[in-house]
Design an enzyme around this catalytic site. Sequence first.
Site: not given
Length: 281
Positions: A135, A83, A50
């Site tokens: 997303e 991520d 991430s």
Amino acid sequence: MSVNAVAELLRSAREHRQAVGAFNVIQIEHAEAYAVAARRTGCPMVMQVSQNAAAYHGGLEPIIRACRAVAQVSEVPLAVHLDHAESRELVSQAIGLGVDSVMFDGSALPYEQNVAETAEVVAEAHAAGVMVEAELGEIGGKDGVHAPGVRTDPREAVSFVEATGVDALAVAVGSSHAMTERTAALDLELIGRLRDRLEVPLVLHGSSGVPDETLRAAVEAGMTKINISTHLNHAMTRRIRQYLQENLAVVDPRKYIGAGRDAVTEEVVRLLEVIRARRVQ
Ligand code: G3H
Ligand code: ZN
């Protein structure tokens, strides 16, 4: 693992209503634990770093290079993924470092801006042969800025995928990031509708808070990529704590971090069974 291999893995898992485990890497030991789990089970998986983990290491390069090195010697395919990148610059850097896929997280942006920026990321990534996840709808829990209870609207999801050309979509269906209790309830009916309306694989974020039986049901309903982080850190930390309590004189980190690494491997092997992870043929 080439981009086509990752995309193909997710596509075939989706088609068979199986899953692909996607596990976060903070220390190199996480990546090593996943490689051992992949060897034991024959399940390819995604190792993801991430934006926050990169910041912890002072940048993306050391941890992505470590993951790629682990992946390169693995007989079972392991993808390396960026991520939750909110920074476009980080996405470009990850592509330059040879990741297989990136997640551009524009969920905090206004819808139109999320569409526009995600489409630009897709153009850049695809030109380099890199897969893109994005997303839509805030998953909740991360940094306390997202409201819980948000749901992805299927019609909006269809237009988002069409407008951006993304390869996989993270959807909000009831999970929330960083839960330490496995008590989340998922909207299985919504997962089914999203799966029927969308051709791209669906990604479940915040899976740590989801109980085993619900994870299994989510995969059967249509989720494909299952992202788990906190739960594995919990397993690692619990084992390290126990090891240190039982071995008060130990000073060699390989002893206690190694014990934590073993705990992660064991839990990933178990979870891959729970989610019916796709295996290599
Ligand atoms: O992107 C990573 C995940 O969504 C992991 O979330 O720490 O709640 O399992 P988690
Ligand atoms: Zn997430």
